[in-house]
Design an enzyme around this catalytic site. Structure first.
Site, short mmCIF file in Angstrom:
data_model
loop_
_atom_site.label_atom_id
_atom_site.label_comp_id
_atom_site.label_asym_id
_atom_site.label_seq_id
_atom_site.Cartn_x
_atom_site.Cartn_y
_atom_site.Cartn_z
N GLU A 105 0.81 -1.21 0.00
CA GLU A 105 0.00 0.00 0.00
C GLU A 105 0.85 1.27 0.00
O GLU A 105 1.96 1.29 0.51
CB GLU A 105 -0.92 0.00 1.23
CG GLU A 105 -1.93 -1.15 1.18
CD GLU A 105 -2.92 -1.15 2.34
OE1 GLU A 105 -4.11 -1.34 2.06
OE2 GLU A 105 -2.52 -0.96 3.50
N CYS A 118 3.21 8.50 1.69
CA CYS A 118 3.81 7.49 2.56
C CYS A 118 4.06 6.25 1.71
O CYS A 118 3.14 5.66 1.15
CB CYS A 118 2.84 7.20 3.70
SG CYS A 118 3.45 5.95 4.82
N CYS A 125 6.59 -7.45 6.67
CA CYS A 125 7.67 -6.88 7.48
C CYS A 125 8.25 -7.97 8.37
O CYS A 125 7.54 -8.89 8.77
CB CYS A 125 7.12 -5.74 8.34
SG CYS A 125 8.39 -4.75 9.14
N CYS A 129 6.48 -5.63 15.32
CA CYS A 129 6.21 -4.71 16.42
C CYS A 129 4.78 -4.99 16.90
O CYS A 129 3.86 -5.13 16.10
CB CYS A 129 6.35 -3.26 15.96
SG CYS A 129 8.03 -2.88 15.41
N CYS A 132 1.69 -2.84 15.75
CA CYS A 132 1.61 -2.47 14.34
C CYS A 132 0.90 -3.55 13.52
O CYS A 132 1.23 -4.73 13.63
CB CYS A 132 3.02 -2.25 13.80
SG CYS A 132 3.08 -1.83 12.04
N CYS A 354 -0.95 5.56 10.36
CA CYS A 354 0.31 4.90 10.75
C CYS A 354 0.04 3.55 11.37
O CYS A 354 -0.76 3.43 12.30
CB CYS A 354 1.03 5.71 11.82
SG CYS A 354 1.43 7.35 11.34
N1 SAH Z 1 9.66 0.02 9.91
C1 SAH Z 1 9.82 1.46 9.89
C2 SAH Z 1 8.87 2.14 8.96
C3 SAH Z 1 7.42 2.06 9.36
S1 SAH Z 1 6.97 3.66 9.86
C4 SAH Z 1 9.70 1.97 11.31
O1 SAH Z 1 9.36 1.20 12.18
O2 SAH Z 1 9.98 3.14 11.54
C5 SAH Z 1 5.42 3.43 10.57
C6 SAH Z 1 5.34 4.22 11.86
O3 SAH Z 1 4.03 4.01 12.43
C7 SAH Z 1 6.35 3.73 12.86
O4 SAH Z 1 6.78 4.75 13.69
C8 SAH Z 1 5.49 2.75 13.63
O5 SAH Z 1 6.06 2.44 14.85
C9 SAH Z 1 4.20 3.51 13.74
N2 SAH Z 1 3.06 2.65 14.06
C10 SAH Z 1 2.94 1.33 13.84
N3 SAH Z 1 1.74 0.88 14.27
C11 SAH Z 1 1.09 1.95 14.74
C12 SAH Z 1 -0.21 2.12 15.28
N4 SAH Z 1 -1.06 1.12 15.37
N5 SAH Z 1 -0.56 3.36 15.65
C13 SAH Z 1 0.27 4.40 15.51
N6 SAH Z 1 1.51 4.30 14.98
C14 SAH Z 1 1.92 3.08 14.61
#
Ligand code: SAH
Length: 369
Positions: A105, A118, A125, A129, A132, A354
């Site tokens: 996406e 974005c 991935c 996390c 996420c 995000c």
């Molecule tokens: N792998 C990279 C790029 C992804 S950026 C990284 O981790 O930085 C996506 C951003 O959204 C990251 O800061 C991630 O931690 C954040 N994120 C992931 N899940 C989220 C959620 N459910 N709510 C808010 N932010 C989230």
């Protein structure tokens, strides 16, 4: 006996190569093997990345015969759009389907004075996390250079932004914050960003590009020296105990090592600060004590903090912090001298915010037919 390419044409397979996504060097090499003069590669570059044309016939400064020969051998493609959605707030999300059927996406977030795309770097991935949504999808594969550049080309098509405008753009910024960990696909991400930055093409300056990483420490310095883009770190916790759970990569590269790499990030200064992203999870990482600890950790780093209200997704094991807790956290960081805005969630209604991105692609099992 027919040649292989005639046979393939008989069974209706397009054997023409896609030139979109080619780097300057690749385009030059391709044109030289095609028997064209070097300046032809520069002309093509302009048509592909500045004008955004997808039809060789439109390249009016090239001789007709040459255009026809190009069209026999090459195409100027875009990733296929499997789905496109528009949020109530104007955010757009595209589900792109690549040649092998895998999907990822990309999201465009319009704002008053700018527009951010974005971009995804991987299908799925590896990081897992806990908060996420993408983390629940296993890594399928890295995206290629053309697939990363293709996201920008497609957004420019959809926004009607060709030729590359000098001002009043709807696509001014790029954040590598989509699906995947960009530093685990660094070579392709770097080559793609060099195409995107080229002033005679898409012309999005490195100052308008931000790469976000969960903290792949050994590659942070290269990101600064080879790309010199803005850096964002998904920190999300101030103790290794908590971060080990939220961002399991922390077990490999703990907070102290990560912050050391940030301290020596090439090109960071008070004018170009590193962004620390901090997702606000109720009762997990959102106390005033943790805000104070964050300030202590960031000492000596040209930093700004971005507080991200947790965006929910189906089955997520966390909740977003209360507004008052977010405001109190922000106040503490701000009073200590760091900017600490709360990121406005965008596109939540279409799962475009995000951490909400995910595609249905799965890795083919070995031996599967
Ligand atoms: N792998 C990279 C790029 C992804 S950026 C990284 O981790 O930085 C996506 C951003 O959204 C990251 O800061 C991630 O931690 C954040 N994120 C992931 N899940 C989220 C959620 N459910 N709510 C808010 N932010 C989230």
């Amino acid at each position: 006996m027919s040649s292989a390419s005639e046979l393939l044409q008989l069974i209706d397979i397009d054997v023409r190569r896609d030139l979109v996504g080619a780097t300057r060097d690749q385009l030059a090499a391709e044109m030289s093997s095609f028997g064209a003069e070097p300046f032809r590669a520069r002309q093509l570059w302009h048509w592909i990345y500045h004008r955004g044309v997808t039809d060789f016939a439109a390249m009016t400064n090239l001789a007709k015969g040459f255009r026809e020969r190009l069209a026999e051998r090459y195409v100027l493609g875009r990733p296929a759009v499997a789905a496109a959605q528009v949020s109530r707030d104007g955010t757009r999300k595209w589900l792109l389907r690549f040649d092998d059927g895998n999907e990822a996406e990309a999201v465009h977030i319009p704002e008053e004075d700018r527009g951010t795309l974005c971009v995804s770097s991987q299908v799925g991935c590896t990081l897992n996390c806990r908060f996420c949504h993408t983390g629940t999808q296993r890594l399928v594969r890295n995206l290629g250079v053309a697939e990363i550049v293709g996201q920008v080309m497609l957004a420019r098509d959809a926004l009607g932004e060709w030729p590359s405008p000098q001002e009043d753009r709807q696509l001014t910024n790029i954040v590598l914050m989509g699906m995947g960990e960009p530093l685990y696909n660094f070579d392709n991400v770097a080559a793609a960003m060099k195409v995107v930055m080229d002033p005679e093409g898409l012309a999005i300056s490195r100052r308008k590009i931000t790469l976000s990483t969960a903290g792949v420490v050994p590659l942070i310095a290269r990101c600064g020296s080879e790309l010199a883009v803005n850096l964002a770190i998904s920190l999300h916790a101030v103790s290794d105990d908590v971060r080990d759970v939220l961002v399991p990569l922390n077990k490999k590269y703990p907070i102290a090592e990560l912050l050391d790499a940030c301290r020596s990030y090439p090109g960071s200064s008070n004018a170009r600060r590193i962004t620390f992203e901090y997702v606000m999870l109720k009762g997990i990482n959102d106390s005033p004590a943790e805000a104070h600890e964050l300030v202590r950790l960031l000492r000596g780093i040209p930093a700004k903090v971005n507080l991200i209200p947790f965006n929910p997704w189906p089955g997520a094991p966390y909740e977003c912090s209360a507004d008052a807790a977010i405001a109190a956290f922000s106040d503490i960081v701000f009073t200590a001298g760091y900017s600490a805005p709360v990121r406005t969630p965008r596109g939540r209604d279409i799962l475009a915010a995000c951490g909400q991105l995910k595609s249905a692609s799965v890795r083919a099992r070995r031996g599967a037919t």
